[in-house]
Design an enzyme around this catalytic site. Structure first.
Site, PDB file in Angstrom:
ATOM      1  N   GLN A 131      24.265  49.079   1.177  1.00 29.21           N
ATOM      2  CA  GLN A 131      25.378  50.094   0.926  1.00 29.21           C
ATOM      3  C   GLN A 131      26.654  49.454  -0.113  1.00 29.21           C
ATOM      4  O   GLN A 131      27.420  50.118  -0.595  1.00 29.21           O
ATOM      5  CB  GLN A 131      26.341  50.537   2.224  1.00 29.21           C
ATOM      6  N   HIS A 149      25.133  53.148  -2.722  1.00 31.32           N
ATOM      7  CA  HIS A 149      26.551  53.679  -3.107  1.00 31.32           C
ATOM      8  C   HIS A 149      26.846  53.148  -4.399  1.00 31.32           C
ATOM      9  O   HIS A 149      28.107  53.048  -4.713  1.00 31.32           O
ATOM     10  CB  HIS A 149      27.660  53.193  -1.989  1.00 31.32           C
ATOM     11  N   GLY A 186      25.488  43.740   9.316  1.00 31.10           N
ATOM     12  CA  GLY A 186      26.727  44.073   8.746  1.00 31.10           C
ATOM     13  C   GLY A 186      27.360  45.437   8.308  1.00 31.10           C
ATOM     14  O   GLY A 186      28.119  45.508   7.399  1.00 31.10           O
ATOM     15  N   SER A 225      28.775  49.160   9.807  1.00 32.96           N
ATOM     16  CA  SER A 225      29.398  50.038  11.008  1.00 32.96           C
ATOM     17  C   SER A 225      28.575  51.364  11.186  1.00 32.96           C
ATOM     18  O   SER A 225      29.068  51.908  12.401  1.00 32.96           O
ATOM     19  CB  SER A 225      30.932  50.314  10.950  1.00 32.96           C
TER      20      SER A 225
HETATM   21  N1  APR Z   1      28.929  39.309   9.505  1.00 33.12           N
HETATM   22  C1  APR Z   1      28.125  40.460   9.978  1.00 33.12           C
HETATM   23  N2  APR Z   1      28.670  41.736  10.135  1.00 33.12           N
HETATM   24  C2  APR Z   1      30.111  41.696  10.005  1.00 33.12           C
HETATM   25  C3  APR Z   1      31.039  40.313   9.565  1.00 33.12           C
HETATM   26  C4  APR Z   1      30.166  39.354   9.390  1.00 33.12           C
HETATM   27  N3  APR Z   1      30.733  38.055   9.072  1.00 33.12           N
HETATM   28  N4  APR Z   1      32.287  40.755   9.612  1.00 33.12           N
HETATM   29  C5  APR Z   1      32.397  41.896   9.899  1.00 33.12           C
HETATM   30  N5  APR Z   1      31.043  42.555   9.991  1.00 33.12           N
HETATM   31  C6  APR Z   1      30.618  43.957  10.434  1.00 33.12           C
HETATM   32  C7  APR Z   1      31.733  44.858  11.144  1.00 33.12           C
HETATM   33  O1  APR Z   1      31.594  44.423  12.805  1.00 33.12           O
HETATM   34  C8  APR Z   1      31.227  46.207  10.767  1.00 33.12           C
HETATM   35  O2  APR Z   1      30.231  46.653  11.856  1.00 33.12           O
HETATM   36  O3  APR Z   1      30.356  44.552   9.336  1.00 33.12           O
HETATM   37  C9  APR Z   1      30.661  45.826   9.602  1.00 33.12           C
HETATM   38  C10 APR Z   1      31.329  46.262   8.438  1.00 33.12           C
HETATM   39  O4  APR Z   1      31.484  47.859   8.484  1.00 33.12           O
HETATM   40  P1  APR Z   1      32.493  48.897   7.267  1.00 33.12           P
HETATM   41  O5  APR Z   1      33.673  47.984   6.939  1.00 33.12           O
HETATM   42  O6  APR Z   1      32.440  50.088   7.741  1.00 33.12           O
HETATM   43  O7  APR Z   1      31.318  48.571   5.994  1.00 33.12           O
HETATM   44  P2  APR Z   1      30.120  49.351   5.860  1.00 33.12           P
HETATM   45  O8  APR Z   1      29.434  49.752   7.142  1.00 33.12           O
HETATM   46  O9  APR Z   1      29.339  48.671   4.695  1.00 33.12           O
HETATM   47  O10 APR Z   1      30.715  50.790   5.135  1.00 33.12           O
HETATM   48  C11 APR Z   1      29.755  51.654   4.768  1.00 33.12           C
HETATM   49  O11 APR Z   1      31.432  53.143   3.838  1.00 33.12           O
HETATM   50  O12 APR Z   1      33.532  53.383   2.561  1.00 33.12           O
HETATM   51  C12 APR Z   1      32.172  53.471   2.457  1.00 33.12           C
HETATM   52  O13 APR Z   1      30.839  53.172   0.802  1.00 33.12           O
HETATM   53  C13 APR Z   1      31.715  52.439   1.504  1.00 33.12           C
HETATM   54  O14 APR Z   1      29.459  51.521   1.535  1.00 33.12           O
HETATM   55  C14 APR Z   1      30.566  51.554   2.241  1.00 33.12           C
HETATM   56  C15 APR Z   1      30.131  52.642   3.475  1.00 33.12           C
END
Ligand code: APR
Length: 235
Positions: A88, A106, A180, A182
């Site tokens: 993503q 994305h 990694g 959410s």
């Molecule tokens: N190692 C592993 N996971 C981690 C770490 C780490 N060091 N630090 C944070 N995380 C986890 C968090 O706990 C969370 O579950 O990574 C996840 C990040 O979640 P988001 O910030 O929501 O990112 P993501 O899931 O990639 O978002 C999806 O949302 O805004 C849109 O297009 C955007 O691609 C993105 C999509």
């Protein structure tokens, strides 16, 4: 001997240890910016400069970032397995770590395209996509066809053209590893549900995760540590 197939589904957390912010953690990008202003198709039509500036900032940060051990361990799996990374993320850290099969659901921060291409009408053609590297793109930067260049990003409110290909890959995988994310943004968040009943499914995340499928093994660690565990499990 036929190599096993591994699908690695990554989100912003896999790049967190490279210093790139996540979106929804405390202090994440969406704490400082409204995604509907800087990352949605309505936001683009409302204020193209704001969106261009947001991705110029992302690109500048990416220029300073380096792949971390999790990216490298994922790339290293290609020595023993057929590995498809379905991310993503719009960063290029998987490719820079050596992964050779990466699908960006994305889009990609280092690419731009004329704003009137890669639409439903032209079958989401990427024929006019160009690589801008880490350079800034401004209002008035036009493609040869005269259209304003826009980030080659799937904005909120737009289709996810690579989802079908991603589903085919997950449906054929022997093991699915989620790293990694959410799991808040669909359809990407629902991808792991296409795994075959006999496939192993792992999720690496230091936080609690919104999955209640008993098949899924949660490795409650950061990506660099969790990927070391995955490498051992897959030995
Ligand atoms: N190692 C592993 N996971 C981690 C770490 C780490 N060091 N630090 C944070 N995380 C986890 C968090 O706990 C969370 O579950 O990574 C996840 C990040 O979640 P988001 O910030 O929501 O990112 P993501 O899931 O990639 O978002 C999806 O949302 O805004 C849109 O297009 C955007 O691609 C993105 C999509």
């Amino acid at each position: 001997m036929i190599k096993k197939r591994i699908a690695i589904l990554t989100g912003a957390g896999v790049s967190a240890e490279s210093g790139l912010g996540t979106y929804r953690d405390n202090g994440g990008l969406w704490d400082s910016y409204d995604p509907m202003e800087v990352a949605s198709i309505e936001g683009w039509y409302r204020n193209r400069k704001l969106v261009l500036d947001f991705y110029n900032m992302q690109r500048a940060k990416l220029a300073e970032a380096r792949p971390n051990e999790a990216h490298r361990l994922i790339a290293g799996l290609e020595e023993r397995f057929v590995v498809d990374v379905i991310t993503q993320n719009v960063d290029n850290l998987h490719e820079r770590a050596g992964s050779t099969h990466v699908i960006h659901l994305h889009g990609e921060a280092t690419k731009i395209r004329p704003e009137n291409t890669c639409t439903e009408e032209d079958g989401f053609s990427e024929k006019y996509v160009v690589d801008c590297g880490y350079d800034s793109v401004s209002l008035g930067d036009k493609a040869p066809n005269g259209a304003q260049y826009r980030p080659h990003i799937v904005f909120f409110g737009e289709a996810v053209p690579k989802m079908e290909r991603a589903i085919d890959i997950v449906s054929a995988a022997d093991t699915v590893v989620i790293v990694g994310t959410s799991l808040q943004v669909y359809p990407a968040a629902g991808l792991y549900r296409y795994a075959r009943p006999e496939a192993g499914i792992y999720i690496i995340d230091p936080a609690d995760v919104p999955v209640f499928d008993s098949r899924i093994r949660h490795i409650k660690k950061v990506a660099t540590e969790g990927m070391k565990e995955i490498v051992d499990i897959l030995k």
